[in-house]
Design a protein around this motif. Structure first.
Motif, PDB file in Angstrom:
ATOM      1  N   GLY A 167      28.889  49.081  34.747  1.00 31.40           N
ATOM      2  CA  GLY A 167      29.900  48.279  35.428  1.00 31.40           C
ATOM      3  C   GLY A 167      29.772  48.408  36.939  1.00 31.40           C
ATOM      4  N   PHE A 168      30.738  47.813  37.648  1.00 28.26           N
ATOM      5  CA  PHE A 168      30.834  47.948  39.110  1.00 28.26           C
ATOM      6  C   PHE A 168      31.943  48.947  39.430  1.00 28.26           C
ATOM      7  CE2 PHE A 168      28.231  44.230  39.275  1.00 28.26           C
ATOM      8  CZ  PHE A 168      27.690  44.181  40.546  1.00 28.26           C
ATOM      9  N   PRO A 169      31.891  49.628  40.569  1.00 25.37           N
ATOM     10  CA  PRO A 169      32.939  50.602  40.887  1.00 25.37           C
ATOM     11  C   PRO A 169      34.312  49.981  41.136  1.00 25.37           C
ATOM     12  CG  PRO A 169      31.234  50.557  42.613  1.00 25.37           C
ATOM     13  CD  PRO A 169      30.767  49.665  41.510  1.00 25.37           C
ATOM     14  N   VAL A 170      34.358  48.665  41.409  1.00 28.42           N
ATOM     15  CA  VAL A 170      35.656  48.025  41.647  1.00 28.42           C
ATOM     16  C   VAL A 170      35.811  46.761  40.798  1.00 28.42           C
ATOM     17  CG1 VAL A 170      35.920  48.895  44.015  1.00 28.42           C
ATOM     18  CG2 VAL A 170      34.797  46.685  43.612  1.00 28.42           C
ATOM     19  N   LEU A 171      37.082  46.390  40.563  1.00 29.80           N
ATOM     20  CA  LEU A 171      37.462  45.161  39.855  1.00 29.80           C
ATOM     21  C   LEU A 171      38.221  44.263  40.830  1.00 29.80           C
ATOM     22  CD1 LEU A 171      39.130  46.753  36.674  1.00 29.80           C
ATOM     23  CD2 LEU A 171      36.726  46.100  36.966  1.00 29.80           C
ATOM     24  N   VAL A 172      38.166  42.949  40.613  1.00 31.23           N
ATOM     25  CA  VAL A 172      38.963  42.018  41.423  1.00 31.23           C
ATOM     26  C   VAL A 172      39.957  41.330  40.489  1.00 31.23           C
ATOM     27  CG1 VAL A 172      38.930  40.145  43.101  1.00 31.23           C
ATOM     28  CG2 VAL A 172      36.926  41.651  42.879  1.00 31.23           C
ATOM     29  N   VAL A 173      41.242  41.633  40.702  1.00 33.20           N
ATOM     30  CA  VAL A 173      42.274  41.132  39.788  1.00 33.20           C
ATOM     31  C   VAL A 173      43.277  40.257  40.538  1.00 33.20           C
ATOM     32  CG1 VAL A 173      42.041  43.153  38.286  1.00 33.20           C
ATOM     33  CG2 VAL A 173      43.790  43.134  40.079  1.00 33.20           C
ATOM     34  N   ASP A 174      43.950  39.410  39.749  1.00 32.52           N
ATOM     35  CA  ASP A 174      44.945  38.483  40.284  1.00 32.52           C
ATOM     36  C   ASP A 174      46.292  39.196  40.364  1.00 32.52           C
ATOM     37  OD1 ASP A 174      46.711  36.463  40.803  1.00 32.52           O
ATOM     38  OD2 ASP A 174      46.046  35.160  39.177  1.00 32.52           O
TER      39      ASP A 174
END
Ligand code: PA5
Ligand code: MN
Length: 189
Positions: A167-174
């Protein structure tokens, strides 16, 4: 000096829609193809939904050639996590890339092998430089399609496996209509 392998050629990019004419190679990714990539499983009834399309101008995959493509990511979320590309390192890790955004609003999420994250804005006119060694994923945080043009060395190749596993170290959430960057609790880097 060796004889050039390719004759010059021209492709027309529709700057509003992102389509290439002639269209030579089109890849469509459904949410089913993204199973395991989002924080939560993709629901069965959404598996056939096309979430992004990549139109590429193919050239032989050898050092010295360039590839270019346009990507169109549909707006939306999977349980609050914005629609995005799978994301990859280049198989030849040191190969760089340039993204020019044509429409929409996005975030370009990048990460080194050591897990250092970087997030850059994407909107009409932004030119993002993805240095060699940085995995990259584009995230559509807007209400309409995110469309961008990419150029990169033809011998770069794709390493999807590392991202599928880590995965990536960060998520982009709404968060109430605004993008919020959160640490990814499932990150395995
Ligand atoms: O070359 C690139 O990095 C882009 O053209 C991507 O391949 C495209 O945006 C689709 O993303 P992915 O290859 O991670 O599915
Ligand atoms: Mn790339």
């Amino acid at each position: 000096m060796s004889v050039p392998a390719l004759a010059p050629f021209t492709t027309v990019l529709d700057l509003a829609a992102g389509a290439l004419e002639p269209q030579r190679k089109l890849v469509e990714r459904t949410l089913g193809d993204m199973q395991g990539i989002y924080a939560v499983p993709v629901p069965d009834q959404r598996e056939r939904e096309v979430v992004y399309r990549v139109s590429e101008v193919p050239t032989p995959l050898v050092e010295g050639n360039l590839l270019c493509s346009t990507t169109t990511i549909e707006p939306g979320t999977v349980d609050g996590e914005f629609h995005m590309t799978k994301g990859h390192f280049h198989a030849k890790l040191d190969r760089a890339e340039i993204y020019l955004t044509l429409a929409g609003e996005g975030r370009l999420v990048m990460a080194t092998e050591a897990g250092e994250p970087a997030i850059e804005p994407m909107r009409r006119g932004t030119v993002n430089y993805v240095p060699g060694g940085w995995a990259h994923r584009s995230v559509n945080v807007g209400a309409g399609p995110l469309v961008f043009f990419a150029v990169f060395p033809a011998d770069a190749g794709y390493d999807y496996k590392t991202i599928e596993e880590q995965g990536f170290p960060v998520l982009v959430v709404d968060r109430d209509g605004e993008p919020e960057i959160l640490p990814n609790p499932r990150y395995r880097g």
